[in-house]
Design a protein around this motif. Sequence first.
Motif, short mmCIF file in Angstrom:
data_model
loop_
_atom_site.label_atom_id
_atom_site.label_comp_id
_atom_site.label_asym_id
_atom_site.label_seq_id
_atom_site.Cartn_x
_atom_site.Cartn_y
_atom_site.Cartn_z
N TRP A 137 45.49 40.63 62.25
CA TRP A 137 45.92 39.54 63.12
C TRP A 137 45.24 39.66 64.46
O TRP A 137 44.70 40.69 64.81
N GLN A 138 45.27 38.55 65.20
CA GLN A 138 44.71 38.53 66.56
C GLN A 138 45.75 37.97 67.51
O GLN A 138 46.50 37.06 67.17
N ASN A 139 45.78 38.53 68.71
CA ASN A 139 46.57 37.97 69.80
C ASN A 139 45.55 37.33 70.74
O ASN A 139 44.85 38.02 71.48
N LYS A 140 45.42 36.03 70.64
CA LYS A 140 44.40 35.30 71.41
C LYS A 140 44.66 35.42 72.92
O LYS A 140 43.72 35.50 73.70
N ALA A 141 45.93 35.46 73.34
CA ALA A 141 46.26 35.53 74.76
C ALA A 141 45.74 36.82 75.39
O ALA A 141 45.25 36.82 76.52
N SER A 142 45.84 37.94 74.68
CA SER A 142 45.37 39.22 75.22
C SER A 142 43.97 39.57 74.74
O SER A 142 43.43 40.61 75.12
N ASN A 143 43.39 38.73 73.87
CA ASN A 143 42.05 38.94 73.33
C ASN A 143 41.95 40.28 72.58
O ASN A 143 40.99 41.02 72.73
#
Length: 170
Positions: A137-143
């Motif tokens: 998964w990716q957390n786009k907000a924290s890159n």
Amino acid sequence: MKKTIILISILVMTLVSCSGKNKTSDNGDRKQTVGLPNPIHESSAEEIAEQLNVRFAVPNGSKDVRYSIIAGNFAQMDFIWNDAECTARIERNAESEDISGFYYKWSNETPCTVGENSATAKWQITEVGEVVGICIWQNKASNLTYSVSMKKNADSEKLIALANAVYVVQ
């Protein structure tokens, strides 16, 4: 006979040139030069937080927890959970969505959620009969890009539980 001696000489020179070089330190001790440096640096949770500004949560019941930094930009936590070898990884600015290090043609795949993030759990039976899997998964907000992997007894339920147990909002 002369050709045989020449061929043997060439063979010996080739073997000597390919066998690695010895260096002598200032005190006369001999040290052998060995290939490329290892990109994996044993670390601690504190060092990972300080150097890479990321953190893992340690799942309840985990044993033998070890930390490392890979190539200066991957945080890695290895541990035993539910009798399976597991690895969690975090990378900042990841170009690839899959940082797990597992490269199978996955036969099973389930969309899921880790924290507030869309994720995918993937698993399959290996050629030796073990069920391995990953959740990415990716957390786009924290890159940040994340992965967890299990080398035994993996299924979507366990992979999703493991991912949520490891994930810390950063």
